[in-house]
Design a protein around this motif. Structure first.
Motif, PDB file in Angstrom:
ATOM      1  N   VAL A 343       0.729  -1.145  -0.057  1.00 43.95           N
ATOM      2  CA  VAL A 343      -0.041   0.033  -0.070  1.00 43.95           C
ATOM      3  C   VAL A 343       0.914   1.160   0.130  1.00 43.95           C
ATOM      4  N   LYS A 344       0.889   1.907  -1.115  1.00 45.74           N
ATOM      5  CA  LYS A 344       1.628   3.192  -1.199  1.00 45.74           C
ATOM      6  C   LYS A 344       0.939   4.386  -0.775  1.00 45.74           C
ATOM      7  N   ASN A 345      -0.497   4.159  -0.804  1.00 47.75           N
ATOM      8  CA  ASN A 345      -1.179   5.465  -0.321  1.00 47.75           C
ATOM      9  C   ASN A 345      -2.750   5.020  -0.167  1.00 47.75           C
ATOM     10  N   VAL A 346      -3.369   5.753   0.765  1.00 46.35           N
ATOM     11  CA  VAL A 346      -4.712   5.528   0.997  1.00 46.35           C
ATOM     12  C   VAL A 346      -5.383   6.829   0.634  1.00 46.35           C
ATOM     13  N   ALA A 347      -6.566   7.068   0.028  1.00 46.41           N
ATOM     14  CA  ALA A 347      -7.397   8.146  -0.533  1.00 46.41           C
ATOM     15  C   ALA A 347      -8.075   8.946   0.891  1.00 46.41           C
ATOM     16  N   GLY A 348      -7.877   9.746   1.055  1.00 50.14           N
ATOM     17  CA  GLY A 348      -8.529  10.582   2.095  1.00 50.14           C
ATOM     18  C   GLY A 348     -10.159  10.406   2.294  1.00 50.14           C
ATOM     19  N   ASP A 349     -10.518  10.242   3.427  1.00 49.24           N
ATOM     20  CA  ASP A 349     -12.107   9.824   3.728  1.00 49.24           C
ATOM     21  C   ASP A 349     -12.555   8.777   2.588  1.00 49.24           C
ATOM     22  N   SER A 350     -11.732   7.716   2.416  1.00 49.28           N
ATOM     23  CA  SER A 350     -12.213   6.611   1.783  1.00 49.28           C
ATOM     24  C   SER A 350     -12.391   5.385   2.602  1.00 49.28           C
ATOM     25  N   PRO A 351     -13.189   4.274   2.277  1.00 51.56           N
ATOM     26  CA  PRO A 351     -13.555   3.287   2.884  1.00 51.56           C
ATOM     27  C   PRO A 351     -12.256   2.675   3.405  1.00 51.56           C
ATOM     28  N   ALA A 352     -11.248   2.533   2.786  1.00 51.94           N
ATOM     29  CA  ALA A 352      -9.886   1.967   3.105  1.00 51.94           C
ATOM     30  C   ALA A 352      -9.549   2.643   4.503  1.00 51.94           C
ATOM     31  N   MET A 353      -9.633   4.154   4.338  1.00 48.24           N
ATOM     32  CA  MET A 353      -8.942   4.863   5.502  1.00 48.24           C
ATOM     33  C   MET A 353      -9.842   4.601   6.756  1.00 48.24           C
ATOM     34  N   ASN A 354     -11.189   4.649   6.437  1.00 47.61           N
ATOM     35  CA  ASN A 354     -12.096   4.482   7.430  1.00 47.61           C
ATOM     36  C   ASN A 354     -11.826   3.000   8.269  1.00 47.61           C
ATOM     37  N   ALA A 355     -11.478   1.881   7.454  1.00 45.26           N
ATOM     38  CA  ALA A 355     -11.326   0.994   8.026  1.00 45.26           C
ATOM     39  C   ALA A 355     -10.000   0.813   8.733  1.00 45.26           C
ATOM     40  N   GLY A 356      -9.135   1.574   8.559  1.00 47.56           N
ATOM     41  CA  GLY A 356      -7.747   1.642   9.247  1.00 47.56           C
ATOM     42  C   GLY A 356      -6.410   0.977   8.403  1.00 47.56           C
ATOM     43  N   ILE A 357      -6.864   0.874   7.188  1.00 51.46           N
ATOM     44  CA  ILE A 357      -5.642   0.618   6.068  1.00 51.46           C
ATOM     45  C   ILE A 357      -4.659   1.840   6.173  1.00 51.46           C
ATOM     46  N   GLN A 358      -3.269   1.482   6.286  1.00 55.20           N
ATOM     47  CA  GLN A 358      -2.573   2.646   6.307  1.00 55.20           C
ATOM     48  C   GLN A 358      -1.201   2.171   5.263  1.00 55.20           C
ATOM     49  N   PRO A 359      -0.541   3.365   4.802  1.00 58.53           N
ATOM     50  CA  PRO A 359       0.524   2.907   3.873  1.00 58.53           C
ATOM     51  C   PRO A 359       1.507   2.214   4.410  1.00 58.53           C
ATOM     52  N   GLY A 360       2.199   1.452   3.605  1.00 62.46           N
ATOM     53  CA  GLY A 360       3.210   0.394   4.307  1.00 62.46           C
ATOM     54  C   GLY A 360       2.595  -0.884   4.549  1.00 62.46           C
ATOM     55  N   ASP A 361       1.047  -1.017   4.661  1.00 56.48           N
ATOM     56  CA  ASP A 361       0.715  -2.408   4.844  1.00 56.48           C
ATOM     57  C   ASP A 361       0.825  -3.222   3.575  1.00 56.48           C
ATOM     58  N   VAL A 362       0.894  -4.451   3.624  1.00 56.66           N
ATOM     59  CA  VAL A 362       0.793  -5.510   2.615  1.00 56.66           C
ATOM     60  C   VAL A 362      -0.631  -6.322   2.484  1.00 56.66           C
ATOM     61  N   ILE A 363      -1.506  -6.047   1.406  1.00 53.50           N
ATOM     62  CA  ILE A 363      -2.821  -7.031   1.410  1.00 53.50           C
ATOM     63  C   ILE A 363      -2.615  -8.197   0.724  1.00 53.50           C
ATOM     64  N   THR A 364      -2.929  -8.949   1.512  1.00 51.34           N
ATOM     65  CA  THR A 364      -2.737 -10.661   0.827  1.00 51.34           C
ATOM     66  C   THR A 364      -4.274 -11.418   0.283  1.00 51.34           C
ATOM     67  N   GLU A 365      -5.256 -10.924   0.865  1.00 56.70           N
ATOM     68  CA  GLU A 365      -6.348 -11.481   0.814  1.00 56.70           C
ATOM     69  C   GLU A 365      -7.587 -10.422   0.650  1.00 56.70           C
ATOM     70  N   VAL A 366      -8.576 -10.892  -0.271  1.00 54.88           N
ATOM     71  CA  VAL A 366      -9.739  -9.955  -0.391  1.00 54.88           C
ATOM     72  C   VAL A 366     -10.993 -10.913  -0.279  1.00 54.88           C
ATOM     73  N   ALA A 367     -11.995 -10.817   0.479  1.00 52.71           N
ATOM     74  CA  ALA A 367     -12.966 -11.729   0.497  1.00 52.71           C
ATOM     75  C   ALA A 367     -12.430 -13.163   0.654  1.00 52.71           C
ATOM     76  N   GLY A 368     -11.726 -13.480   1.194  1.00 53.14           N
ATOM     77  CA  GLY A 368     -11.175 -14.932   1.549  1.00 53.14           C
ATOM     78  C   GLY A 368     -10.239 -15.362   0.081  1.00 53.14           C
ATOM     79  N   ASN A 369     -10.269 -14.566  -0.871  1.00 50.74           N
ATOM     80  CA  ASN A 369      -9.487 -14.869  -1.949  1.00 50.74           C
ATOM     81  C   ASN A 369      -7.856 -14.368  -2.173  1.00 50.74           C
ATOM     82  N   PRO A 370      -6.890 -15.355  -2.091  1.00 48.02           N
ATOM     83  CA  PRO A 370      -5.461 -14.544  -2.304  1.00 48.02           C
ATOM     84  C   PRO A 370      -5.389 -14.010  -3.667  1.00 48.02           C
ATOM     85  N   VAL A 371      -4.553 -12.659  -3.094  1.00 51.31           N
ATOM     86  CA  VAL A 371      -4.064 -11.839  -3.958  1.00 51.31           C
ATOM     87  C   VAL A 371      -2.668 -11.478  -4.032  1.00 51.31           C
ATOM     88  N   ALA A 372      -2.089 -11.491  -5.015  1.00 50.31           N
ATOM     89  CA  ALA A 372      -0.548 -11.386  -5.450  1.00 50.31           C
ATOM     90  C   ALA A 372      -0.207 -10.119  -6.100  1.00 50.31           C
TER      91      ALA A 372
END
Length: 416
Positions: A343-372
């Protein structure tokens, strides 16, 4: 008087006329015949001339004869076509091949143009009425669907800011009122609608829905056609080649391949890129160009837009989370970052920001499905209906420089 006696046996002799056959002279007869025939020919010729000259005076109908002028250009073209190709020099044959190619691509371009329209955003009523209004608030649109009630057109939405209404000009130069039916702010495209009840039947009948191509079949050096408003004026048409398709741009919740060409462009040009089969392979967007190449046509590859286009045409909102990420490659992994989407950036006032996702995090799954990859992450996000909550799994660097598991519950939204 005694009768004189004739000696016995004596015969009387009389004068006998002998008729001798005259010898026939064939040469004299032939000469006489030829002389007669010559006189007859001269007489016939003089009679024909006299008849032709005097006919208009005695035949009134001859004065009404229709006069036609031969099309010399057509005759010359027919003569050129009759020439044998074997007689052409290599240079002449090359010129002939170029002319045939030019005619072929013009034919393709004219067909695609039936799908291309001009969309104008009207800022106030006075500009609508003014015929001298300079058309600066104009973009190209592509007819992508036709229902029983409306014609749906895909195009950029930057003209919507401040616009009170829209009008669309079709390929037959007829203009109709339109409305912005659906849009997305991430890429800046939307769908405009024209009510078919307001349209002339002739306009509806000439509409053509284009085939959307596949970027997988596009290579560097391929011939292309650019149409629409790419040069800053209406009904622009250009030909060129693909110069590159390797560049990828990251946008929120996805990444998109960029088609670069060698065709000159206006800074704010819009339009479409087609291949020589008439398939649309790109949507022109000069904002994708970097400063050194802003004068050349660039656009989104159509393959990466198809899911988004389908949603907009069906009046479905585009899902939005607000994550701007990059793939964690092997080179990045060597720096101690785990595999996934960084995660390079999170848009202001976005669902990601409201959920607590931050720059520097690494996302590995969405809805139980692995993503690379970012493209894989974006594909999973596109499956989620806006308003629904989804679990996103990831990794975050802890206090000890080690990554720990994190889970985010994100309520997917939309950005319009």
């Amino acid at each position: 008087m005694d009768e004189e006696k004739r000696p016995s046996g004596e015969e009387h002799s009389f004068f006998k006329e002998t008729i001798k056959d005259e010898k026939v002279d064939n040469k004299k007869i032939l000469k006489a015949c030829m002389k007669f025939a010559g006189k007859a020919l001269i007489f016939g010729l003089l009679a024909s001339i006299a008849f032709g000259v005097s006919k208009p005076w005695f035949d009134p109908s001859s004065n009404n004869q229709q006069i036609t002028i031969e099309d010399q250009e057509q005759e010359e073209n027919e003569k050129e076509e009759e020439q044998v190709e074997e007689d052409l020099t290599p240079q002449e044959q090359g010129e002939k091949n170029y002319q045939e190619m030019n005619r072929a691509r013009n034919t393709v371009a004219n067909t695609v143009f039936k799908s291309v329209v001009e969309i104008e955003g009207i800022l106030d009523d006075e500009q609508w009425k003014s015929s001298s209004f300079e058309k600066t608030n104009v973009v190209s649109g592509l007819i992508l669907a036709e229902t029983g009630k409306e014609v749906l057109i895909y195009g950029r939405t930057n003209i919507a800011k401040g616009a009170t209404s829209f009008k669309v000009t079709f390929n037959d130069n007829k203009t109709y009122v339109a409305s912005l039916r659906n849009k997305e702010e991430v890429l800046g495209f939307g769908v405009y609608s024209v009510d078919k009840e307001s349209m002339d039947e002739t306009t509806i009948n000439q509409i053509t829905i284009p085939q959307l191509g596949n970027l997988a079949g596009v290579g560097r050096g391929d011939n292309i056609i650019v149409l629409g408003h790419p040069f800053g004026y209406s009904n622009g048409l250009g030909f060129g080649n693909v110069s590159s398709i390797k560049k990828v741009v990251s946008k929120y919740d996805g990444e998109f391949h960029v088609i670069a060409t060698d065709v000159p462009a206006a800074e704010n040009g819009t339009g479409f890129i087609a291949n020589m089969e008439g398939e649309i392979i790109g949507m022109v967007d000069q904002q994708l160009s970097e400063s050194p190449s802003m004068s050349l046509i660039t656009g989104y590859g159509i393959s990466d837009l198809k899911v988004r286009i389908e949603k907009l045409l069906n009046n479905i909102s585009i899902p939005y989370v607000g994550v701007l990420g990059i793939d964690v490659t092997e080179e990045i992994e060597e720096k101690g970052i785990p595999k996934g989407i960084y995660v390079k950036n999170v848009a202001g006032d976005s669902p990601a920001m409201n959920a607590g996702i931050q720059p520097g995090d690494v996302i590995t799954e969405v809805a139980g499905n692995p993503v690379a990859t970012v493209s894989g992450y974006g594909a999973e996000i596109m499956k989620i209906e806006p308003g629904k909550a989804v679990k996103i799994e990831g990794l975050r660097k802890g206090a000890g420089e080690e990554y720990v598991d994190v889970t985010f519950t994100v309520e997917v939204g939309t950005k319009q």
